[in-house]
Scaffold this motif. Structure first.
Motif, mmCIF file in Angstrom:
data_model
loop_
_atom_site.group_PDB
_atom_site.id
_atom_site.type_symbol
_atom_site.label_atom_id
_atom_site.label_comp_id
_atom_site.label_asym_id
_atom_site.label_seq_id
_atom_site.Cartn_x
_atom_site.Cartn_y
_atom_site.Cartn_z
ATOM 1 N N LYS A 182 112.701 68.005 -16.822
ATOM 2 C CA LYS A 182 113.821 67.129 -15.818
ATOM 3 C C LYS A 182 113.697 67.227 -14.747
ATOM 4 C CE LYS A 182 116.145 66.319 -20.333
ATOM 5 N NZ LYS A 182 115.387 65.168 -20.682
ATOM 6 N N PHE A 183 113.669 68.694 -14.195
ATOM 7 C CA PHE A 183 113.678 68.832 -12.789
ATOM 8 C C PHE A 183 112.590 68.636 -12.205
ATOM 9 C CE2 PHE A 183 113.044 72.439 -9.297
ATOM 10 C CZ PHE A 183 114.092 72.083 -8.697
ATOM 11 N N PHE A 184 111.477 68.730 -12.886
ATOM 12 C CA PHE A 184 109.881 68.451 -12.069
ATOM 13 C C PHE A 184 109.721 66.967 -12.061
ATOM 14 C CE2 PHE A 184 108.615 72.741 -13.958
ATOM 15 C CZ PHE A 184 109.104 73.495 -12.656
ATOM 16 N N LYS A 185 110.476 66.177 -12.850
ATOM 17 C CA LYS A 185 110.301 64.619 -13.017
ATOM 18 C C LYS A 185 110.340 63.933 -11.468
ATOM 19 C CE LYS A 185 110.422 63.766 -17.685
ATOM 20 N NZ LYS A 185 111.180 63.044 -18.931
ATOM 21 N N VAL A 188 109.731 80.716 -16.058
ATOM 22 C CA VAL A 188 109.880 79.658 -17.004
ATOM 23 C C VAL A 188 108.813 78.664 -16.866
ATOM 24 C CG1 VAL A 188 111.454 77.708 -18.158
ATOM 25 C CG2 VAL A 188 112.541 79.693 -17.342
ATOM 26 N N ALA A 189 108.680 77.941 -15.845
ATOM 27 C CA ALA A 189 107.648 77.059 -15.601
ATOM 28 C C ALA A 189 107.482 76.830 -14.220
ATOM 29 C CB ALA A 189 108.047 75.705 -16.141
ATOM 30 N N SER A 190 106.425 76.013 -13.652
ATOM 31 C CA SER A 190 106.041 75.785 -12.257
ATOM 32 C C SER A 190 105.460 74.542 -12.279
ATOM 33 C CB SER A 190 105.287 76.737 -11.650
ATOM 34 O OG SER A 190 104.084 76.947 -12.152
ATOM 35 N N ASP A 191 105.656 73.529 -11.293
ATOM 36 C CA ASP A 191 104.801 72.367 -10.981
ATOM 37 C C ASP A 191 105.084 71.915 -9.800
ATOM 38 O OD1 ASP A 191 103.449 70.041 -11.582
ATOM 39 O OD2 ASP A 191 105.168 69.105 -12.692
ATOM 40 N N ASN A 192 104.198 71.164 -8.940
ATOM 41 C CA ASN A 192 104.035 70.730 -7.484
ATOM 42 C C ASN A 192 104.667 71.794 -6.543
ATOM 43 O OD1 ASN A 192 103.414 68.170 -8.164
ATOM 44 N ND2 ASN A 192 105.164 67.974 -9.319
ATOM 45 N N GLU A 193 104.444 72.996 -6.984
ATOM 46 C CA GLU A 193 104.795 74.261 -5.876
ATOM 47 C C GLU A 193 106.290 74.668 -6.131
ATOM 48 O OE1 GLU A 193 103.572 73.684 -1.954
ATOM 49 O OE2 GLU A 193 101.370 73.518 -2.404
ATOM 50 N N SER A 194 106.872 74.008 -7.124
ATOM 51 C CA SER A 194 108.155 74.454 -7.327
ATOM 52 C C SER A 194 108.097 75.189 -8.677
ATOM 53 C CB SER A 194 109.082 73.282 -7.818
ATOM 54 O OG SER A 194 109.297 72.558 -6.521
ATOM 55 N N VAL A 195 109.089 76.334 -8.681
ATOM 56 C CA VAL A 195 109.138 77.205 -9.742
ATOM 57 C C VAL A 195 110.437 77.428 -10.322
ATOM 58 C CG1 VAL A 195 108.479 79.791 -10.322
ATOM 59 C CG2 VAL A 195 107.361 78.706 -8.474
ATOM 60 N N VAL A 196 110.682 77.629 -11.688
ATOM 61 C CA VAL A 196 111.842 77.883 -12.401
ATOM 62 C C VAL A 196 111.976 79.090 -12.983
ATOM 63 C CG1 VAL A 196 113.291 76.984 -14.207
ATOM 64 C CG2 VAL A 196 112.077 75.183 -12.995
ATOM 65 N N LYS A 249 115.760 65.505 -6.248
ATOM 66 C CA LYS A 249 114.318 65.558 -5.735
ATOM 67 C C LYS A 249 114.046 66.898 -5.462
ATOM 68 C CE LYS A 249 114.528 61.042 -3.439
ATOM 69 N NZ LYS A 249 113.876 60.185 -4.488
ATOM 70 N N SER A 250 113.135 67.426 -6.535
ATOM 71 C CA SER A 250 112.390 68.974 -6.639
ATOM 72 C C SER A 250 111.683 69.281 -5.762
ATOM 73 C CB SER A 250 112.107 69.073 -7.938
ATOM 74 O OG SER A 250 110.990 68.317 -8.435
ATOM 75 N N LEU A 251 110.849 68.472 -5.020
ATOM 76 C CA LEU A 251 109.915 68.928 -4.100
ATOM 77 C C LEU A 251 110.329 69.950 -2.849
ATOM 78 C CD1 LEU A 251 106.764 68.519 -3.464
ATOM 79 C CD2 LEU A 251 107.481 66.925 -1.861
ATOM 80 N N GLY A 252 109.774 70.932 -2.866
ATOM 81 C CA GLY A 252 110.170 72.090 -1.973
ATOM 82 C C GLY A 252 111.424 73.095 -2.338
ATOM 83 N N PHE A 253 111.740 72.692 -3.777
ATOM 84 C CA PHE A 253 112.948 73.409 -4.242
ATOM 85 C C PHE A 253 112.675 74.229 -5.304
ATOM 86 C CE2 PHE A 253 115.193 70.560 -1.671
ATOM 87 C CZ PHE A 253 116.182 71.335 -1.181
ATOM 88 N N ASN A 254 113.003 75.475 -5.458
ATOM 89 C CA ASN A 254 112.850 76.214 -7.001
ATOM 90 C C ASN A 254 114.277 76.103 -7.371
ATOM 91 O OD1 ASN A 254 110.309 77.100 -6.075
ATOM 92 N ND2 ASN A 254 111.071 78.869 -4.920
ATOM 93 N N LEU A 255 114.266 76.580 -8.885
ATOM 94 C CA LEU A 255 115.236 76.330 -9.569
ATOM 95 C C LEU A 255 115.671 77.715 -10.349
ATOM 96 C CD1 LEU A 255 117.756 74.694 -10.984
ATOM 97 C CD2 LEU A 255 115.815 73.815 -12.667
ATOM 98 N N LEU A 256 116.656 78.089 -10.482
ATOM 99 C CA LEU A 256 117.074 79.257 -10.992
ATOM 100 C C LEU A 256 118.368 78.891 -11.850
ATOM 101 C CD1 LEU A 256 117.296 82.498 -11.335
ATOM 102 C CD2 LEU A 256 118.902 82.428 -9.504
#
Length: 456
Positions: free
Chosen positions: A451-454, A312-320, A426-433
């Motif tokens: 919103k998760f990446f913000k 879906v998307a990625s930012d700051n090494e986190s992926v959705v 706080k999404s740094l270091g986490f991915n979202l499924l």
């Protein structure tokens, strides 16, 4: 031919109507409800009914074929008129079989994975410049329609499922295709998704195997225990049998590599289900004459286009990622796939449950422990979807928390609450499924990803 569609607005029905009209057939149709994208596509092709509803006066003796969709019922006035006139009435799988009787028919079936395998095979054949007809159950990247049916192609790929062919034909759709080559990706009985017994459900696949043409070929997933037993129970069929298994693979820096001898083939998909599906797709393509090197070169740039572990998307090494959720098994395997792919990252899994399913204790108990591998588990039951005043959100929350029994569990009862949860996490270091239901989905995945990446 003059062909009339009863319930022309269905996903497959309107695509088939357009395909037949493009070949020069005289096509008409009716429906009492037509939504997008069917409405725009029918209008563009001059096939949108002038008015919604059923009009028995439009059913006349000069119609060569009536194709009946599942949206109609047995008392549909147009159907009754067609029966009165003794017109030929088809379900769409029955009609497609008749139109492909002189083609090589390939049918892909299974509880899960059939659309993915179809999309893989279609992707490979298209890249290799091979033309073919097809029927698939979801819109695939690179293909404009769910149906392609021509008089000239000698090969047709058919996605087959075990559900009723039509309101008046309770045979399973895939029993009507009589394949020369059949593939079954796996069989899993899920009480919450079917109203028949486990034995009867498995029998649908036994009958499907019996419909394979004499000296035809069955390709099947040997890793699926239930399927192996079904194949053994149909050993009297005079067909070729070719099993496939999960291939060897490795993961390096977030990329999955398929092992072929000393060669390491990089993929743009991941997860054991996808890898198993690739093994099935390769075996099928091999039976169609595709060379090994050509298949693996073509599969390198295959991307999931049907929301199975879809980026879906990625930012700051986190992926959705997003995925369809059909069962607890699918939930477990999707969580495991993301954790295996990114072992250094934490994982937040968000799933939406239909409140009317949750009140069934047998349904809910199947999910016990299914989110254990996710670092954070979030379940949304949207209270706005509850119309029955006797269903109390507090009772649902208690039961759901008890079943999942997760250390970092959050129960949410509104889309607004989900929005706040994601903005505060706080999404740094986490991915979202996101595990989304194809039928009951309140989640705007792209918007919630932002919103998760913000907050990182």
């Amino acid at each position: 031919m003059r062909i009339h569609f009863i319930a022309i607005g269905g996903a497959v029905m309107h695509n088939l109507a357009i395909s037949l009209a493009e070949q020069g057939h005289q096509v008409s149709g009716s429906d009492d409800q037509i939504v997008e994208p069917s409405k725009s596509r029918l209008k563009k092709n001059g096939l949108l009914p002038a008015a919604l509803g059923w009009f028995p006066e439009s059913i006349t003796e000069d119609i060569d074929a009536v194709i009946l969709g599942m949206h109609a019922d047995v008392k549909n006035p147009e159907l009754l008129k067609a029966q009165e006139l003794n017109l030929k009435i088809y379900s769409f799988p029955e009609f497609i079989y008749e139109q492909s009787v002189h083609k090589t028919r390939v049918v892909v079936a299974g509880t899960y994975g059939k659309t993915t395998i179809m999309s893989m095979v279609m992707h490979v054949l298209k890249k290799l410049g091979k033309d073919f007809d097809y029927l698939v159950g979801a819109q695939l990247q690179g293909f404009d329609s769910l149906v392609k049916l021509t008089p000239n192609n000698k090969l047709i790929l058919l996605e087959g499922d075990e559900y009723y062919a039509s309101p008046i034909d309770h045979r399973s759709k895939f029993h009507l295709f009589h394949p020369h080559i059949a593939l079954i990706s796996g069989v899993e009985w899920n009480e919450s998704r079917t109203n028949i017994s486990k034995e009867e459900y498995f029998r649908q696949f036994e009958t499907f195997i019996d419909t394979i043409t004499t000296k035809g070929t069955l390709i099947y997933n040997k890793d699926n225990t239930s399927l192996r037993e079904i194949v053994e129970d149909t050993s009297d069929c005079k067909i070729n049998r070719h099993g496939y298994k999960l291939p060897e693979y490795s993961i390096n820096k977030g990329v999955t590599y398929l092992h072929q001898g000393e060669e390491r083939i990089p993929l743009q998909v991941f997860g054991k289900l996808n890898l198993s599906n690739i093994a099935g797709a390769y075996t099928l393509c091999e039976w169609l004459g595709v060379k090994r090197a050509d298949f693996y070169e073509a599969i390198k740039d295959f991307k999931s286009s049907i929301r199975y572990l879809e980026f879906v998307a990625s930012d700051n090494e986190s992926v959705v990622y997003q995925d369809f959720m059909f069962s607890p098994y699918k939930l477990r395997t999707s969580i495991h796939a993301v954790k295996e792919q990114f072992p250094e990252q934490g994982l937040v899994t968000i799933m939406e449950l239909n409140p009317y399913d949750v009140v069934d204790k047998n349904f809910l108990d199947q999910y016990r422990g299914s989110m254990d591998e996710s670092d954070y588990a979030v379940v949304l039951v949207n209270k706005e979807a509850i119309k029955d005043k006797n269903i109390l959100i507090g009772n649902l929350e208690h039961d759901i928390k008890h079943v999942f029994n997760h250390d970092n569990f959050t129960f949410l009862s509104s889309v607004d609450a989900l929005e706040i949860y994601l903005e505060q996490f706080k999404s740094l270091g986490f991915n979202l499924l996101f595990m989304v239901s194809p039928n009951h989905n309140s989640i705007n995945v792209v918007s919630f990803s932002d919103k998760f990446f913000k907050n990182y």
